[in-house]
Scaffold this motif. Structure first.
Motif, PDB file in Angstrom:
ATOM      1  N   GLN A 200       0.539  -1.704   0.290  1.00 28.38           N
ATOM      2  CA  GLN A 200       0.445   0.173  -0.036  1.00 28.38           C
ATOM      3  C   GLN A 200       1.200   1.206  -0.385  1.00 28.38           C
ATOM      4  O   GLN A 200       0.647   2.289  -0.347  1.00 28.38           O
ATOM      5  N   SER A 201       1.829   1.325   0.321  1.00 22.31           N
ATOM      6  CA  SER A 201       3.117   2.452   0.512  1.00 22.31           C
ATOM      7  C   SER A 201       4.534   1.409   0.746  1.00 22.31           C
ATOM      8  O   SER A 201       4.305   0.365   0.952  1.00 22.31           O
ATOM      9  N   SER A 202       5.756   2.154   0.953  1.00 26.37           N
ATOM     10  CA  SER A 202       6.802   1.671   0.940  1.00 26.37           C
ATOM     11  C   SER A 202       6.792   1.124   2.495  1.00 26.37           C
ATOM     12  O   SER A 202       7.293   0.699   3.203  1.00 26.37           O
ATOM     13  N   SER A 203       5.700   1.231   4.144  1.00 27.67           N
ATOM     14  CA  SER A 203       5.962   0.624   4.690  1.00 27.67           C
ATOM     15  C   SER A 203       5.054   0.205   5.332  1.00 27.67           C
ATOM     16  O   SER A 203       4.779  -0.391   5.874  1.00 27.67           O
ATOM     17  N   THR A 204       3.905  -0.224   5.079  1.00 28.57           N
ATOM     18  CA  THR A 204       2.467  -1.343   4.535  1.00 28.57           C
ATOM     19  C   THR A 204       2.462  -2.571   3.590  1.00 28.57           C
ATOM     20  O   THR A 204       2.995  -2.358   2.717  1.00 28.57           O
ATOM     21  N   LEU A 205       2.039  -3.736   4.152  1.00 32.69           N
ATOM     22  CA  LEU A 205       2.257  -4.170   3.006  1.00 32.69           C
ATOM     23  C   LEU A 205       1.596  -5.850   3.485  1.00 32.69           C
ATOM     24  O   LEU A 205       1.213  -5.794   4.767  1.00 32.69           O
ATOM     25  N   HIS A 206       0.533  -5.594   2.565  1.00 29.27           N
ATOM     26  CA  HIS A 206      -0.300  -6.807   2.297  1.00 29.27           C
ATOM     27  C   HIS A 206      -0.137  -8.133   1.394  1.00 29.27           C
ATOM     28  O   HIS A 206       0.394  -8.380   0.673  1.00 29.27           O
ATOM     29  N   GLU A 207      -0.276  -9.039   2.465  1.00 29.52           N
ATOM     30  CA  GLU A 207      -0.509 -10.628   1.911  1.00 29.52           C
ATOM     31  C   GLU A 207      -1.728 -11.462   1.961  1.00 29.52           C
ATOM     32  O   GLU A 207      -2.617 -11.548   3.626  1.00 29.52           O
ATOM     33  N   PHE A 208      -2.323 -11.513   1.077  1.00 27.40           N
ATOM     34  CA  PHE A 208      -3.814 -12.427   1.553  1.00 27.40           C
ATOM     35  C   PHE A 208      -4.015 -14.232   0.597  1.00 27.40           C
ATOM     36  O   PHE A 208      -3.276 -13.597  -1.131  1.00 27.40           O
ATOM     37  N   TYR A 209      -3.825 -14.702   1.428  1.00 31.33           N
ATOM     38  CA  TYR A 209      -4.109 -16.183   0.320  1.00 31.33           C
ATOM     39  C   TYR A 209      -5.590 -16.565   0.656  1.00 31.33           C
ATOM     40  O   TYR A 209      -5.844 -17.424   1.358  1.00 31.33           O
ATOM     41  N   PRO A 210      -5.917 -16.793  -0.649  1.00 35.47           N
ATOM     42  CA  PRO A 210      -7.528 -17.037  -0.587  1.00 35.47           C
ATOM     43  C   PRO A 210      -7.676 -18.617  -0.364  1.00 35.47           C
ATOM     44  O   PRO A 210      -8.253 -18.494  -0.152  1.00 35.47           O
ATOM     45  N   ILE A 211      -6.661 -19.111  -0.723  1.00 41.87           N
ATOM     46  CA  ILE A 211      -6.781 -20.387  -0.788  1.00 41.87           C
ATOM     47  C   ILE A 211      -4.951 -20.974  -0.218  1.00 41.87           C
ATOM     48  O   ILE A 211      -3.805 -21.073  -0.988  1.00 41.87           O
ATOM     49  N   ASN A 212      -5.334 -21.625   0.479  1.00 47.43           N
ATOM     50  CA  ASN A 212      -4.388 -21.958   1.392  1.00 47.43           C
ATOM     51  C   ASN A 212      -4.537 -23.933   1.847  1.00 47.43           C
ATOM     52  O   ASN A 212      -5.415 -23.708   2.398  1.00 47.43           O
ATOM     53  N   ILE A 213      -3.566 -24.677   1.624  1.00 44.66           N
ATOM     54  CA  ILE A 213      -3.935 -25.917   1.903  1.00 44.66           C
ATOM     55  C   ILE A 213      -2.525 -26.851   2.260  1.00 44.66           C
ATOM     56  O   ILE A 213      -1.799 -26.793   1.862  1.00 44.66           O
TER      57      ILE A 213
END
Length: 353
Positions: free
Chosen positions: A136-149
């Motif tokens: 989102q910015s140099s300081s903010t990171l998102h990780e989203f895994y809708p599939i995780n097995i």
């Protein structure tokens, strides 16, 4: 006349598209544990010609633990991992707000782990996940895994190990073959300008669920768990918060950390899978205790008079965790550093066994 203008020249240095690296490690951890490990990794930064990054790694380690009046006990680990990141969102129906300075990435990951505890058990874990990583910015990171097995199998259980876990229903439920299927989300904020910046703070929140969609399709039953491909599927929700704050005093740093987490199993599961349970102790946690050597709650194991298996297998894990650390780091001489620290915390069970 000629308008004002700037002539700009940009010089670029090509980087290696492929690289191979390796490392060897010798360690001495809390709990009189000595070990050695090695790892090799390969990276291709332009796999299909569009800046796709492929990372492959394989590594292993062997550890030997002494103490508590027991003999030589070895544990061995093998870990292989593959990750492909694509600098765009693969599926058009997924909408992620893009930052002009940071490209969103689609991530496909696979991991296989084999852990052998001599005279106890063998743990096999295979994980596959698909999701997205974006800044989102140099300081903010998102990780989203809708599939995780994650498929987890416990094999080679010795009779001594079975005798031990049969004493407690909670342990029996924790050490069963299980299928974990759900989603993961990670939010990370770090405002340190660079690696040399000694001020700032760090915050990481993680959310993991398993089995909620599956239960809506095939149902759930605690007494007689539903199965997929011959495996009970786990159903739980787990939330962990990790906050760290740093203050610089010349060459010295005061670092603080607080971790709060809880996980609850419901629906098709009585207990969190063992690999998802919380623990404290060891060189990166409460350093006065060996790893998994504290709690839950006021629970205490007297190390004297234990059998070899009882001394090695520390089952002190829980559903909730609170950990706090305060550490003052200071230089002693050139590259030699010192630290004074205070650790506090514990784990607890949501329900008594």
């Amino acid at each position: 006349g000629q308008k004002d203008h700037i002539t700009q020249k940009i010089f670029l240095s090509p980087t290696a598209l492929q690289s191979i690296s390796g490392e060897v490690e010798l360690n001495n951890r809390s709990g009189n544990t000595f070990g050695m490990g090695a790892a090799v990794s390969y990276q291709n930064k332009n796999l299909f010609g569009n800046a796709e990054i492929l990372k492959l790694s394989i590594g292993g380690q062997v550890e030997t633990q002494f103490g508590d009046g027991i003999g030589l006990i070895n544990s061995s680990d093998l870990n292989t991992e593959a990750e492909l990141t694509v600098p765009r969102v693969i599926f058009p129906f997924v909408k992620i707000k893009e930052n002009k300075n940071f490209l969103p990435r689609t991530v496909i990951k696979g991991n296989y782990t084999l852990q052998r505890r001599t005279d106890l058990f063998t743990l096999e874990s295979f994980t596959a996940k698909f999701g997205y990583r974006w800044r989102q910015s140099s300081s903010t990171l998102h990780e989203f895994y809708p599939i995780n097995i994650n498929e987890l199998k416990v094999t080679n259980k010795t009779q001594g190990f079975l005798d031990l876990i049969n004493q407690q229903t909670r342990l029996q439920r924790s050490f069963t073959d299980v299928l974990i299927g759900g989603l993961q989300y990670y939010y990370t904020f770090a405002n340190q300008a660079n690696s040399a910046d000694k001020n700032g703070h760090y915050f990481r929140a993680s959310l993991e669920t398993s089995g909620n969609l599956i239960s809506a399709i095939i149902g759930a039953d605690k007494l007689s768990p539903k199965e997929i491909a011959g495996l009970d599927y786990a159903q739980f929700t787990k939330v962990t918060l990790d906050f760290r704050k740093y203050w610089a005093f010349g060459e010295s740093v005061l670092a603080s950390r607080i971790i709060v987490g809880t996980g609850a199993s419901y629906g098709n599961g009585e207990e969190l899978p063992y690999i998802k349970q919380y623990f404290v102790g060891g060189s990166n946690s409460l350093r006065a205790f060996r790893i998994r050597g504290l709690g839950p709650g006021s629970f205490y194991v007297d190390p004297s008079g234990l059998t070899e298996i009882e001394s090695q297998f520390v089952d002190q894990t829980g559903d909730m965790k609170l950990e706090m650390n305060l550490e003052y780091r200071f230089p002693v001489f050139k590259y030699f550093k010192g630290a004074l620290f205070i650790d506090a915390g514990n784990i607890w069970l949501l329900n008594s066994p």
